[in-house]
Scaffold this motif. Structure first.
Motif, PDB file in Angstrom:
ATOM      1  N   SER A 605       7.107 -28.808  -4.522  1.00  0.00           N
ATOM      2  CA  SER A 605       8.139 -28.087  -5.270  1.00  0.00           C
ATOM      3  C   SER A 605       8.421 -28.734  -6.622  1.00  0.00           C
ATOM      4  O   SER A 605       8.906 -28.063  -7.544  1.00  0.00           O
ATOM      5  N   GLY A 606       8.098 -30.007  -6.764  1.00  0.00           N
ATOM      6  CA  GLY A 606       8.326 -30.663  -8.046  1.00  0.00           C
ATOM      7  C   GLY A 606       7.255 -30.377  -9.072  1.00  0.00           C
ATOM      8  O   GLY A 606       7.474 -30.569 -10.269  1.00  0.00           O
ATOM      9  N   THR A 607       6.066 -29.927  -8.642  1.00  0.00           N
ATOM     10  CA  THR A 607       4.956 -29.690  -9.577  1.00  0.00           C
ATOM     11  C   THR A 607       4.549 -28.232  -9.663  1.00  0.00           C
ATOM     12  O   THR A 607       3.952 -27.816 -10.653  1.00  0.00           O
ATOM     13  N   LEU A 608       4.863 -27.450  -8.626  1.00  0.00           N
ATOM     14  CA  LEU A 608       4.374 -26.075  -8.599  1.00  0.00           C
ATOM     15  C   LEU A 608       5.385 -25.177  -7.893  1.00  0.00           C
ATOM     16  O   LEU A 608       5.904 -25.530  -6.839  1.00  0.00           O
ATOM     17  N   ASP A 609       5.665 -24.020  -8.472  1.00  0.00           N
ATOM     18  CA  ASP A 609       6.559 -23.031  -7.868  1.00  0.00           C
ATOM     19  C   ASP A 609       5.843 -21.690  -7.824  1.00  0.00           C
ATOM     20  O   ASP A 609       5.870 -20.929  -8.792  1.00  0.00           O
ATOM     21  N   PRO A 610       5.168 -21.372  -6.721  1.00  0.00           N
ATOM     22  CA  PRO A 610       4.426 -20.105  -6.641  1.00  0.00           C
ATOM     23  C   PRO A 610       5.308 -18.863  -6.611  1.00  0.00           C
ATOM     24  O   PRO A 610       4.787 -17.749  -6.659  1.00  0.00           O
ATOM     25  N   GLY A 611       6.620 -19.028  -6.507  1.00  0.00           N
ATOM     26  CA  GLY A 611       7.510 -17.873  -6.424  1.00  0.00           C
ATOM     27  C   GLY A 611       7.561 -17.309  -5.018  1.00  0.00           C
ATOM     28  O   GLY A 611       7.234 -16.133  -4.794  1.00  0.00           O
ATOM     29  N   VAL A 612       7.975 -18.112  -4.073  1.00  0.00           N
ATOM     30  CA  VAL A 612       7.992 -17.709  -2.666  1.00  0.00           C
ATOM     31  C   VAL A 612       9.015 -16.598  -2.447  1.00  0.00           C
ATOM     32  O   VAL A 612      10.167 -16.706  -2.872  1.00  0.00           O
ATOM     33  N   THR A 613       8.571 -15.530  -1.789  1.00  0.00           N
ATOM     34  CA  THR A 613       9.454 -14.409  -1.458  1.00  0.00           C
ATOM     35  C   THR A 613       9.790 -14.355   0.022  1.00  0.00           C
ATOM     36  O   THR A 613      10.729 -13.669   0.413  1.00  0.00           O
ATOM     37  N   ALA A 614       9.000 -15.058   0.827  1.00  0.00           N
ATOM     38  CA  ALA A 614       9.260 -15.097   2.269  1.00  0.00           C
ATOM     39  C   ALA A 614       8.607 -16.349   2.832  1.00  0.00           C
ATOM     40  O   ALA A 614       7.554 -16.775   2.372  1.00  0.00           O
ATOM     41  N   GLY A 615       9.221 -16.954   3.839  1.00  0.00           N
ATOM     42  CA  GLY A 615       8.660 -18.141   4.448  1.00  0.00           C
ATOM     43  C   GLY A 615       9.057 -19.421   3.731  1.00  0.00           C
ATOM     44  O   GLY A 615       9.980 -19.442   2.908  1.00  0.00           O
ATOM     45  N   ASP A 616       8.321 -20.498   4.006  1.00  0.00           N
ATOM     46  CA  ASP A 616       8.676 -21.821   3.498  1.00  0.00           C
ATOM     47  C   ASP A 616       7.403 -22.610   3.220  1.00  0.00           C
ATOM     48  O   ASP A 616       6.598 -22.852   4.128  1.00  0.00           O
ATOM     49  N   LEU A 617       7.211 -23.041   1.959  1.00  0.00           N
ATOM     50  CA  LEU A 617       6.024 -23.802   1.594  1.00  0.00           C
ATOM     51  C   LEU A 617       6.033 -25.219   2.156  1.00  0.00           C
ATOM     52  O   LEU A 617       4.986 -25.876   2.179  1.00  0.00           O
ATOM     53  N   ASP A 618       7.178 -25.713   2.595  1.00  0.00           N
ATOM     54  CA  ASP A 618       7.204 -27.036   3.205  1.00  0.00           C
ATOM     55  C   ASP A 618       6.392 -27.078   4.494  1.00  0.00           C
ATOM     56  O   ASP A 618       6.003 -28.153   4.965  1.00  0.00           O
ATOM     57  N   ARG A 619       6.111 -25.909   5.064  1.00  0.00           N
ATOM     58  CA  ARG A 619       5.323 -25.831   6.294  1.00  0.00           C
ATOM     59  C   ARG A 619       3.826 -25.705   6.007  1.00  0.00           C
ATOM     60  O   ARG A 619       3.023 -25.548   6.934  1.00  0.00           O
ATOM     61  N   LEU A 620       3.440 -25.808   4.729  1.00  0.00           N
ATOM     62  CA  LEU A 620       2.028 -25.697   4.367  1.00  0.00           C
ATOM     63  C   LEU A 620       1.336 -27.044   4.609  1.00  0.00           C
ATOM     64  O   LEU A 620       0.936 -27.755   3.680  1.00  0.00           O
ATOM     65  N   THR A 621       1.187 -27.398   5.852  1.00  0.00           N
ATOM     66  CA  THR A 621       0.588 -28.674   6.248  1.00  0.00           C
ATOM     67  C   THR A 621      -0.368 -28.446   7.408  1.00  0.00           C
ATOM     68  O   THR A 621      -0.330 -27.396   8.070  1.00  0.00           O
ATOM     69  N   GLY A 622      -1.216 -29.433   7.660  1.00  0.00           N
ATOM     70  CA  GLY A 622      -2.150 -29.340   8.770  1.00  0.00           C
ATOM     71  C   GLY A 622      -3.328 -28.444   8.452  1.00  0.00           C
ATOM     72  O   GLY A 622      -3.605 -28.111   7.298  1.00  0.00           O
ATOM     73  N   ARG A 623      -4.041 -28.026   9.489  1.00  0.00           N
ATOM     74  CA  ARG A 623      -5.244 -27.212   9.327  1.00  0.00           C
ATOM     75  C   ARG A 623      -5.049 -25.773   9.798  1.00  0.00           C
ATOM     76  O   ARG A 623      -6.011 -25.014   9.857  1.00  0.00           O
ATOM     77  N   ASP A 624      -3.809 -25.413  10.126  1.00  0.00           N
ATOM     78  CA  ASP A 624      -3.573 -24.083  10.692  1.00  0.00           C
ATOM     79  C   ASP A 624      -2.480 -23.351   9.929  1.00  0.00           C
ATOM     80  O   ASP A 624      -1.681 -22.637  10.500  1.00  0.00           O
ATOM     81  N   ALA A 625      -2.457 -23.540   8.606  1.00  0.00           N
ATOM     82  CA  ALA A 625      -1.418 -22.895   7.800  1.00  0.00           C
ATOM     83  C   ALA A 625      -2.046 -22.340   6.526  1.00  0.00           C
ATOM     84  O   ALA A 625      -3.048 -22.860   6.025  1.00  0.00           O
ATOM     85  N   VAL A 626      -1.431 -21.283   5.994  1.00  0.00           N
ATOM     86  CA  VAL A 626      -1.877 -20.694   4.740  1.00  0.00           C
ATOM     87  C   VAL A 626      -0.712 -19.931   4.134  1.00  0.00           C
ATOM     88  O   VAL A 626       0.145 -19.397   4.853  1.00  0.00           O
ATOM     89  N   ALA A 627      -0.656 -19.913   2.817  1.00  0.00           N
ATOM     90  CA  ALA A 627       0.293 -19.062   2.094  1.00  0.00           C
ATOM     91  C   ALA A 627      -0.497 -17.940   1.437  1.00  0.00           C
ATOM     92  O   ALA A 627      -1.619 -18.156   0.963  1.00  0.00           O
ATOM     93  N   VAL A 628       0.083 -16.752   1.394  1.00  0.00           N
ATOM     94  CA  VAL A 628      -0.634 -15.560   0.939  1.00  0.00           C
ATOM     95  C   VAL A 628       0.124 -14.923  -0.216  1.00  0.00           C
ATOM     96  O   VAL A 628       1.359 -14.844  -0.194  1.00  0.00           O
ATOM     97  N   GLY A 629      -0.636 -14.442  -1.218  1.00  0.00           N
ATOM     98  CA  GLY A 629      -0.037 -13.716  -2.317  1.00  0.00           C
ATOM     99  C   GLY A 629       0.573 -12.407  -1.866  1.00  0.00           C
ATOM    100  O   GLY A 629       0.127 -11.787  -0.888  1.00  0.00           O
TER     101      GLY A 629
END
Length: 877
Positions: A605-629
């Motif tokens: 969050s300090g370097t990049l703000d993709p403009g999240v509309t739903a969900g939480d980027l803090d959960r973008l960890t491990g090998r079983d997660a993805v964020a979608v446009g």
């Protein structure tokens, strides 16, 4: 009787060619250029179809065992049988190490060597490839000095790297997986037949395996055959012991045995994928080329015949039969097409070689087999030869079918001002088809969208050509009065001449419409997407500084080192890769390669703000997660908690869970992955950039500080440089911009070359069509010019009339062409980028200037001599 008719037709053809040699010369130039252009595209496509990656690294191997680099997807279209589509993977697909033992035990195999590689850079930033010393035999490296490495602290240097003064026993600084380390040079090696391979650094096999970071997998297996074993026998023997699949968990990749020229495919894994992309783009532009060629040939031949309609009608009135006239015109067109085919065939080869030079690359050099130049020349020449005669005979059909009595009236009648019913209906249908094609362009992306838009523009251009006389009347209704007022007598003459010959006016501005529409679509599609992507990337960027590591990139440890630097509040490593998405378009199976970013959630969050509309980027960890446009999530009906089926860059099947949906997908890509989810599935797990946030203020202020040379601890940029010092030369720190993370549209050098070809070659041909068409029209007006001079029109008045007519044609062509281009451009720009189309003003000014010069050359130059002394000379007759 028939023999006499043939002699009469031949006589008429000979006399007509001599009488109208200037008009036919203009036709020869235009149609010859069309033949050259078609032949040149056939040349390039043929060269691409037979191109294979060069064999360099595996020049010493008799065979190479590698995982299949293609994936497939089968689906059942609406009302059809199941269909399968394939796509090349963007990252290297690896083999399970257990395959090595099976290959080594195959009949006829003298040696089987595991081959891995890692990017390496020297202390001064020079790039190289790290390999194991046992794999040196695959490139026929031999020790020129010293000995092989014995432990993890020793290396053998390629002679090209040792040229800087390194010798056995000396120390050398190298950077591979982490901070730069010092190694002892144990030997110097020089390559044999693989001398064109990239410079190499050879480690011991255990050290290289540790640096590669995937101990259970290998890039490929090089096979050296026993003496007397043929390549075919070796292929069969090795293939018999191989597993059906590569054995890697999550992968269904088949295993291939490559021999001969195929071995290069294991070196340059994405070369054939790039070839497929280029062929697709060239195919799209090639379709436009064919339509342009057809339009130019039909337009110039029809204009040449139409200008002789009075002569043909008179011949019909005095007794020439329809068969004789058609035969005479066919003979003329046949001789003209033969000359044009010869010119086009001669021009196709150098033009094709020039286009080939733009497309050829080190991973995929384009060959020129002996049969290609004559085949390309023949292709272009045959097009002209086959089209010229029927087009010319069709253009004269309305005159040759008249009865002699009616033909006598037609010989002196004015040309019809309105197009026929069939032509009008066809024009309306094509206009509708062009608008529909523009809507289809919204389903594409990047340069593919530009290619689809150019096809829509082509349909609209042909519609303009068919509806030209009606459009001409509209143009004159708008510009006629200003033309008369501004030009005085000359303006009056220009307006009356245009009003009396609306078909001629339409024929004059149609090639200008073609140039403007095609070039605008090609030049505006890329900048429109890039501009929108840059704006989104800049809006998402929160970093002040960015660190880059040159061609080798930066390992994951670099981001950790930067976080510990004084003044740094957050640092995010960015790993670039691509995924393959299986989807359907209009029911058809489609595999789409999409560029993606791998980032670390820590401090994101300090370097990049993709403009999240739903969900939480803090959960973008491990090998079983993805964020979608957001747009992709909408098209796939995805939301937080859902799973999406994808193939990673190396073909591994994954179904990660969606943890967030974000807005800035045009700038950041349609998927964001945790870095660790991608790191094991890329050819080299190196961060392209590290985004850095400092506590020094805004990005502009940080950029100013980054540019300063102050070395105090208060300077965050200096602190970052100091933290990255152990990572060797080539590391740079500068102010961060949106370009550092912008991911769409990805434009490769090959795509840029195709665009240059489309704009330069086809645009240049279209400009030549402008010159030849206008010259043909001007030459056909000799009688009109003589009459004007005889009734008292002055030299300057006539010259000014031509200038005003040229301005009218140029302005009308520019306006109509811009409007034609705006339809498909607006459709896909609004749909994909949410913005209006963008074309740099300088580019449009160049287009307008080139069109104006071409129009002047086609009108004023032949106008100065079209009527000899009766036109612009001192005497009026």
């Amino acid at each position: 009787m028939r023999q006499g008719s043939r002699r009469a037709s031949a006589f008429l053809a000979r006399r007509s060619l001599a009488t109208h040699r200037r008009a036919w010369a203009a036709v020869i130039v235009a149609t010859g250029a069309a033949a050259a252009l078609v032949g040149a595209f056939a040349f390039v496509v043929g060269s691409l179809l037979v191109a294979v990656p060069p064999v360099q690294r595996y020049a010493g191997a008799d065979a190479v065992v590698a995982a299949d680099q293609k994936v497939s997807y089968t689906a059942k279209p609406w009302g059809s049988e199941p269909r399968t589509t394939t796509a090349y993977l963007p990252e290297r697909a690896r083999l399970d190490r257990s395959v090595l033992a099976a290959v080594a035990g195959a009949d006829g195999v003298a040696k089987a060597v595991a081959d891995d590689s890692v990017p390496v850079s020297t202390g001064d930033g020079r790039p190289a490839v790290g390999r194991s010393w046992p794999s040196a035999v695959l490139t026929r490296y031999e020790l020129a000095e010293g000995r092989a490495p014995r432990d993890a602290s020793e290396v053998v240097l390629d002679g090209a790297l040792a040229a800087g003064g390194h010798a056995p026993g000396e120390r050398v600084v190298l950077r591979a997986d982490g901070a730069a380390r010092t190694y002892t040079v144990s030997g110097i090696a020089r390559a044999g037949d693989g001398g064109d391979a990239p410079p190499a650094v050879f480690f011991t096999e255990p050290r290289l395996t540790a640096l590669a970071g995937h101990p259970g997998r290998i890039d490929a297996i090089g096979v050296v055959a026993e003496e007397g074993v043929s390549p075919d026998a070796l292929r069969d023997a090795v293939g018999a012991v191989l597993p059906e699949r590569s054995g890697v968990a999550g992968s269904d990749r088949g295993v291939r045995v490559l021999t001969g020229a195929e071995r290069g495919e294991a070196e340059h894994v994405d070369a054939l994928g790039g070839r497929g992309d280029q062929l697709a783009l060239l195919g799209s532009i090639g379709g436009t080329v064919l339509m342009v060629a057809l339009l130019v040939i039909a337009s110039t031949l029809s204009q040449a015949i139409r200008q002789r309609s009075g002569e043909l009608a008179l011949l019909r009135a005095v007794g020439a039969s329809p068969r004789q006239l058609r035969s005479a015109i066919g003979r003329e067109a046949g001789r003209v097409s033969a000359a044009a085919a010869l010119l086009g065939g001669l021009g196709a080869v150098p033009l094709g070689l020039a286009m080939r030079s733009l497309l050829t690359t080190d991973p995929l050099p384009l060959p020129v087999p002996w049969w290609l130049p004559p085949a390309a020349a023949l292709t272009g020449g045959l097009l002209v030869a086959l089209l010229a005669r029927p087009v010319a005979m069709l253009a004269a059909r309305s005159i040759t079918r008249l009865r002699p009595a009616a033909a006598l009236g037609a010989a002196t009648a004015d040309e019809p001002s309105e197009p026929g019913r069939f032509r009008t209906v066809a024009g309306v249908v094509l206009a509708f088809a062009g608008i529909s094609s523009a809507a289809v362009a919204t389903t594409q992306s990047g340069q593919a969208a530009g290619a689809a838009a150019s096809g829509a523009a082509m349909s609209l251009v042909i519609a303009v050509a068919l509806l030209g006389p009606r459009i001409s009347r509209i143009v004159l209704g708008v510009l006629g009065r200003p033309l008369r007022k501004a030009g005085g007598v000359s303006g009056f003459l220009a307006e009356r001449a245009a009003s009396a010959h609306t078909r001629r006016l339409a024929t004059a501005f149609t090639p200008i419409v073609l140039v403007v529409a095609f070039v605008c679509v090609q030049l505006a599609s890329g900048p429109t997407m890039e501009r929108a992507a840059g704006h989104q990337a800049s809006a998402a960027l929160r970093a002040d500084l960015v660190a880059t590591g040159g061609g080798a990139g930066l390992p994951a440890g670099a981001a950790r080192a930067v976080r510990e630097a004084p003044g740094v509040t957050a640092a995010t490593g960015v790993l670039r890769s691509a995924v393959v998405l299986a989807d359907r378009q209009a029911g058809e199976p489609v595999l789409t390669r999409l560029p993606v970013l791998g980032v670390e959630a820590r401090g994101l969050s300090g370097t990049l703000d993709p403009g999240v509309t739903a969900g939480d980027l803090d959960r973008l960890t491990g090998r079983d997660a993805v964020a979608v446009g957001a747009d992709r999530a909408k098209s796939l009906d995805l939301g937080p908690g859902d799973r999406v089926a994808l193939r990673l860059g190396d073909g591994t099947r994954v179904e990660p869970r969606v943890v967030a949906v974000y807005e800035h997908e045009l700038g950041l890509g349609e998927f964001l992955f945790p870095r660790e989810a991608l790191a094991g599935h890329v050819s080299a797990a190196r961060d392209q950039v590290v985004l850095i946030r400092t506590g020094s203020g805004s990005g502009s202020e940080a950029g100013s500080e980054a540019g300063s040379e102050a070395g105090s601890g208060a300077d965050p940029a200096a602190a970052v440089r100091q933290a990255l010092a152990p990572y060797g030369g080539g590391v740079a720190v500068r102010a961060a911009t949106g370009d550092d993370i912008a991911i769409a549209p990805p434009v490769s050098d090959g795509d840029n070359a195709v665009i240059v070809i489309g704009v330069g070659v086809i645009g240049g041909f279209a400009l030549l069509a402008v010159v030849s068409t206008l010259a043909l029209i001007t030459i056909g007006r000799r009688g009109e010019f003589r009459l004007l001079r005889m009734v008292g029109t002055g030299r300057r008045q006539l010259r000014r009339m031509l200038v005003l007519e040229t301005g009218l044609v140029t302005f009308a062509g520019l306006v109509i062409g811009t409007a034609v281009a705006a339809v498909p451009l607006t459709a896909f720009a609004v749909s994909l980028a949410g913005t209006a189309p963008y074309l740099p003003p300088v580019h449009y000014a160049v287009i307008a200037g080139a069109v104006a010069l071409a129009a002047a050359a086609g009108t004023l130059v032949p106008g100065a001599s079209a009527g000899g002394r009766f036109v612009l000379g001192r005497r009026a007759g």
